[in-house]
Design a protein around this motif. Structure first.
Motif, PDB file in Angstrom:
ATOM      1  N   UNK A  28     -10.081   8.904  -2.485  1.00 15.56           N
ATOM      2  CA  UNK A  28      -9.175   8.390  -1.402  1.00 15.56           C
ATOM      3  C   UNK A  28      -9.032   8.273  -0.365  1.00 15.56           C
ATOM      4  N   UNK A  29      -8.788   7.264   0.597  1.00 12.30           N
ATOM      5  CA  UNK A  29      -8.482   7.678   2.427  1.00 12.30           C
ATOM      6  C   UNK A  29      -7.737   8.837   2.452  1.00 12.30           C
ATOM      7  N   UNK A  30      -7.966  10.101   3.216  1.00 13.36           N
ATOM      8  CA  UNK A  30      -7.569  11.392   3.339  1.00 13.36           C
ATOM      9  C   UNK A  30      -7.381  11.478   5.054  1.00 13.36           C
ATOM     10  N   UNK A  31      -6.720  12.301   5.769  1.00 16.58           N
ATOM     11  CA  UNK A  31      -6.425  12.658   6.673  1.00 16.58           C
ATOM     12  C   UNK A  31      -6.157  14.388   6.524  1.00 16.58           C
ATOM     13  N   UNK A  32      -6.717  15.351   6.454  1.00 14.55           N
ATOM     14  CA  UNK A  32      -6.644  16.487   6.150  1.00 14.55           C
ATOM     15  C   UNK A  32      -5.560  17.189   7.883  1.00 14.55           C
ATOM     16  N   UNK A  33      -4.942  17.699   8.011  1.00  9.93           N
ATOM     17  CA  UNK A  33      -4.046  17.848   9.791  1.00  9.93           C
ATOM     18  C   UNK A  33      -3.585  19.127   9.290  1.00  9.93           C
ATOM     19  N   UNK A  34      -3.690  20.232  10.423  1.00  3.48           N
ATOM     20  CA  UNK A  34      -3.105  21.675  10.955  1.00  3.48           C
ATOM     21  C   UNK A  34      -1.823  21.456  12.356  1.00  3.48           C
ATOM     22  N   UNK A  42       0.604  -1.032  -0.147  1.00  9.33           N
ATOM     23  CA  UNK A  42      -0.033  -0.523  -0.053  1.00  9.33           C
ATOM     24  C   UNK A  42       0.934   0.944  -0.109  1.00  9.33           C
ATOM     25  N   UNK A  43       0.531   2.450  -0.862  1.00  4.83           N
ATOM     26  CA  UNK A  43       1.221   3.664  -0.534  1.00  4.83           C
ATOM     27  C   UNK A  43       0.467   4.600  -0.065  1.00  4.83           C
ATOM     28  N   UNK A  44       1.839   5.125   0.659  1.00  7.73           N
ATOM     29  CA  UNK A  44       1.171   6.902   1.564  1.00  7.73           C
ATOM     30  C   UNK A  44       1.745   7.877   0.862  1.00  7.73           C
ATOM     31  N   UNK A  45       1.282   9.114   1.297  1.00  8.30           N
ATOM     32  CA  UNK A  45       1.517  10.230   0.721  1.00  8.30           C
ATOM     33  C   UNK A  45       1.795  11.315   1.493  1.00  8.30           C
ATOM     34  N   UNK A  89      -3.480   6.279   0.606  1.00  5.54           N
ATOM     35  CA  UNK A  89      -4.403   7.534   1.633  1.00  5.54           C
ATOM     36  C   UNK A  89      -3.179   8.695   1.320  1.00  5.54           C
ATOM     37  N   UNK A  90      -3.288   9.258   1.932  1.00  8.94           N
ATOM     38  CA  UNK A  90      -2.963  10.547   1.584  1.00  8.94           C
ATOM     39  C   UNK A  90      -3.522  11.652   3.340  1.00  8.94           C
ATOM     40  N   UNK A  91      -1.709  11.830   4.113  1.00 10.69           N
ATOM     41  CA  UNK A  91      -1.986  12.892   4.953  1.00 10.69           C
ATOM     42  C   UNK A  91      -1.749  14.430   3.922  1.00 10.69           C
ATOM     43  N   UNK A  92      -2.725  15.003   3.743  1.00 10.51           N
ATOM     44  CA  UNK A  92      -3.162  17.061   3.709  1.00 10.51           C
ATOM     45  C   UNK A  92      -2.772  17.368   4.674  1.00 10.51           C
ATOM     46  N   UNK A  93      -1.264  18.673   4.783  1.00 14.71           N
ATOM     47  CA  UNK A  93      -1.374  19.630   5.663  1.00 14.71           C
ATOM     48  C   UNK A  93      -1.813  21.194   5.075  1.00 14.71           C
TER      49      UNK A  93
END
Length: 257
Positions: free
Chosen positions: A179-185, A117-120, A139-143
């Motif tokens: 795509x599974x997404x987590x936004x974080x600040x 699996x590939x995450x970014x 999965x992506x973690x978007x700042x």
């Protein structure tokens, strides 16, 4: 910025190179926290166009690795992954900003072909390159640095103009992709007030974001714990703001230093 310069930047976003050209400034061989639900490894890609005021990885900002980075070749990464099958589930591309590298797309495809699996982890400043690799991501973690409607605030935090527009486009691409997404600040009281944090989270909620994490700025590790709390504020954000955030997101994630 001239039209000619803007065109060059857009061309650079979608240009491609083989994975062997990937500039890797470090490798974490095992992690349980960088890819939710997966045991993973992380490659830190060298280079970032932004200069965020609270950057924790300044040694990765330049595209040219320096003595502080642990340079790793793509050949080593492929050998490493071939030996880790069954021991880890995924592989994460982080940075710096991984989408700055024209070899990212080929690297992502090759990791996927190995069965991982590939995450970014990304700040969303290269929507064209993000669109190219989206079909291969799990999965992506978007700042998100500031309210997307406050372009001046965004530019102040990242040290570059015109940033929010690119992030809005990247967010739209991610939400449309499924795509599974987590936004974080990452938040610091000198740059984001409680009201701005709540405003940002309301924008994300209205856009359709389901997962949000607030990360309170962490001072460099060499500072005493009491000085960390004094500088950042032990009660930032305040209880009222936290209540608002929890009302917006029942599974709201708070990460303190």
């Amino acid at each position: 910025m001239s039209e000619k310069k803007r065109e060059i930047i857009e061309i650079e976003e979608v240009s491609s190179k083989p994975a062997e050209a990937l500039v890797v400034g470090g490798l974490v061989r095992f992690t349980t926290i960088d890819f939710p639900g997966s045991l993973a490894a992380v490659a830190f890609i060298q280079g970032c166009p932004w200069r965020c005021v609270y950057c924790q990885n300044k040694e990765l900002q330049s595209r040219r690795p320096d003595a502080e980075t642990d340079q790793v070749s793509w050949a080593y990464i492929e050998r490493f992954l071939s030996r880790r099958k069954g021991l880890i589930d995924g592989f994460v591309f982080s940075g710096g900003e991984p989408c700055v590298d024209p070899a990212l797309a080929d690297a992502v495809k090759r990791v996927k072909a190995l069965g991982y699996k590939v995450g970014l982890h990304t700040g969303g400043m290269y929507p064209a390159r993000l669109a190219e690799i989206l079909p291969y991501l799990d999965w992506v973690g978007l700042d998100i640095k500031a309210p997307l409607s406050e372009e001046e605030t965004y530019d102040r935090v990242v040290g570059r103009k015109g940033s929010a527009q690119k992030v809005r486009k990247s967010l739209s691409l991610l939400l449309a992709s499924g795509v599974a997404l987590e936004t974080r600040t990452t938040a610091h009281p000198d740059y984001l007030s409680e009201a701005q944090i709540v405003k940002l989270v309301k924008e994300l909620k209205e856009a359709g974001v389901r997962t949000f994490a607030l990360q309170i700025y962490r001072q460099p590790r060499e500072l005493p714990e009491e000085e960390v709390l004094e500088r950042v504020g032990a009660h930032y954000p305040n209880p009222q703001a936290l209540d608002e955030l929890k009302a917006l997101y029942p599974e709201f994630i708070l990460r303190r230093p």
